[in-house]
Design a protein around this motif. Structure first.
Motif, PDB file in Angstrom:
ATOM      1  N   GLY A  20      -1.506   5.711 -12.467  1.00  0.00           N
ATOM      2  CA  GLY A  20      -0.838   4.544 -11.881  1.00  0.00           C
ATOM      3  C   GLY A  20       0.373   4.914 -11.059  1.00  0.00           C
ATOM      4  N   VAL A  21       0.286   6.009 -10.297  1.00  0.00           N
ATOM      5  CA  VAL A  21       1.406   6.481  -9.480  1.00  0.00           C
ATOM      6  C   VAL A  21       0.965   6.623  -8.034  1.00  0.00           C
ATOM      7  N   GLU A  22       1.920   6.564  -7.120  1.00  0.00           N
ATOM      8  CA  GLU A  22       1.637   6.727  -5.695  1.00  0.00           C
ATOM      9  C   GLU A  22       1.554   8.197  -5.307  1.00  0.00           C
ATOM     10  N   GLU A  23       2.413   9.010  -5.902  1.00  0.00           N
ATOM     11  CA  GLU A  23       2.457  10.433  -5.591  1.00  0.00           C
ATOM     12  C   GLU A  23       2.196  11.240  -6.851  1.00  0.00           C
ATOM     13  N   LEU A  24       1.320  12.216  -6.749  1.00  0.00           N
ATOM     14  CA  LEU A  24       0.994  13.050  -7.901  1.00  0.00           C
ATOM     15  C   LEU A  24       2.147  14.006  -8.187  1.00  0.00           C
ATOM     16  N   PRO A  25       2.674  14.028  -9.416  1.00  0.00           N
ATOM     17  CA  PRO A  25       3.841  14.863  -9.714  1.00  0.00           C
ATOM     18  C   PRO A  25       3.487  16.304 -10.080  1.00  0.00           C
TER      19      PRO A  25
END
Length: 427
Positions: A20-25
């Motif tokens: 549920g994130v925009e950018e993969l960490p």
């Protein structure tokens, strides 16, 4: 939406959907050698297409955990760094109560899986996963015995490797980060004995006695007469052996017994260290009433338990912790625990918050596990060792961040000698 491109880019898109994130960490490297994600970030290795299939069927924490335990998903370097990155935001963040991917997101995962050729039946969970359906009603004596056995009856040799010589499986008390695990555990055992006011001839009930370390310390250093109870057959067997080898069999009695079955009170003191997490919220009044009834007037009870902070109430039944680590485990907030303990007429003498101490303890256990990895795998299984590495690493971060705490609550039953004016008796 998922990205077009090589396999790693597609998997990265699927993982963003799951998290549920925009950018993969994190950075990804997948089975065909392709990579995606920010350079320099902690690296997650997806070794098998089966890992993505697990995420299609269980798109969240449980699917990721199954893939990790099965060895289909791994990390390069420090697991704590990777887990911290993955849980910094989105659906793995502490306290997140979202329902998981939406229907549209799930369909997107299916399309990605189809493009990568990984669609198929739901893979069987790793052997280390458990569900207690059919084992009796929740927190019945029979089901609690099964739940405890799942966690503690895996291998005494494994626990010896992880815990070290102290064989204490609860939060240590550290003077500073350089104290060392064994010394910190010795300090915790002695602190508990001092808080309980132990001395020669005092009768102590140790509820959830583990491998007998607190019982042995109380008998050897305070000349107490101790009854230790556990539901773990393997724990009791080793505890009795350790007691006999220490020459303490005349003062320490180790039993495989449920706390609800103890009838030979009263006791001058009762310790419950790391056991209340198995009781369950619904059974908390029974637990408190039973321990109060077993305590003589003026006797002290020390309840040492992990607690949720920041309003969280329970583990989800499909969480990694529930399926792999503590089936039926329930954490009670400090406020609710104190209220329950006071409801039986016990007087609170002291509350000691040890959150930071548990983070240090867990990291020391992880270091022990990693140092003795091959022996730990041989003592249990690679999957089990992976479960413990993941759960202890994640828990250390949760204690560091304040999502969980651990508290010692000291109480006294009215009657008998009055409590001390100051805490100097145990400080």
């Amino acid at each position: 939406m998922t990205e077009r491109g090589n396999a790693a880019e597609r998997v990265a898109g699927a993982l963003r959907t799951v998290l549920g994130v925009e950018e993969l960490p994190v950075r990804l490297r997948v089975w065909d050698g392709s990579v995606a994600g920010p350079p320099g970030a902690p690296t997650v290795v997806v070794r098998s297409r089966r890992a993505l299939r697990r995420l299609v069927w269980a798109p969240g924490e449980l699917g990721l955990a199954r893939a990790y335990v099965a060895g289909e998903l791994d990390v390069e370097g420090d697991l704590a760094e990777v887990f911290a990155a993955l849980s910094s935001s989105g659906r793995l963040a502490p306290g997140d109560e979202s329902a998981g991917p939406s229907l549209r997101e799930r369909l997107d995962l299916l399309r990605t899986a189809a493009r990568l050729g990984v669609l198929g039946p739901n893979p069987a969970p790793p052997a280390e996963e458990v569900r207690l359906t059919g084992a009796g009603s929740r927190h019945s004596q029979a089901r609690d015995a099964v739940a405890v056995s799942h966690h503690y009856d895996i291998s005494n040799d494994f626990y010896r490797l992880v815990l070290g010589p102290s064989m204490v499986y609860s939060c240590a008390v550290w003077d500073d980060e350089g104290t060392g695990l064994d010394a910190a555990q010795e300090a915790k055992l002695d602190l508990v004995c001092r808080k309980l006011g132990l001395h020669a001839g005092v009768r102590l009930l140790d509820v959830g006695c583990g491998w007998g370390s607190l019982a042995m310390h109380a008998a050897a250093h305070y000349d107490a007469e101790v009854v230790g109870i556990t539901l773990s057959v393997q724990q009791a067997a080793l505890a009795r052996k350790r007691v006999a080898e220490a020459g303490l069999s005349d003062r320490v009695d180790i039993r495989v017994q449920d706390y609800r079955e103890v009838t030979d009170g009263p006791f001058d003191a009762i310790s419950s260290v790391g056991m209340a997490e198995h009781v369950g919220r619904a059974k908390l009044p029974v637990y408190v009433a039973q321990l109060t009834d077993l305590l003589r007037p003026g006797g002290r009870l020390l309840n040492h338990a992990i607690a949720w902070n920041a309003g969280k109430t329970t583990w989800k039944p499909d969480s990694f912790i529930s399926r792999y680590v503590f089936p039926d485990g329930e954490l009670i907030s400090l406020a609710d625990m104190v209220a329950a303990l006071e409801s039986s007429g016990l007087e609170v003498l002291d509350v000691d918050a040890l959150r930071r101490h548990y983070a240090l303890t867990l990291r020391a256990w992880v270091q022990n596990l990693e140092k003795h990895w091959d022996d730990a795998v041989a003592a249990t299984s690679e999957g089990r060792a992976r479960v413990w590495r993941l759960y202890m690493t994640a828990s250390a971060l949760a204690f560091d961040g304040g999502a969980m705490g651990v508290n010692q609550v000291l109480l006294q039953r009215p009657g008998g000698d009055p409590p001390p004016l100051r805490r100097t008796d145990w400080i």
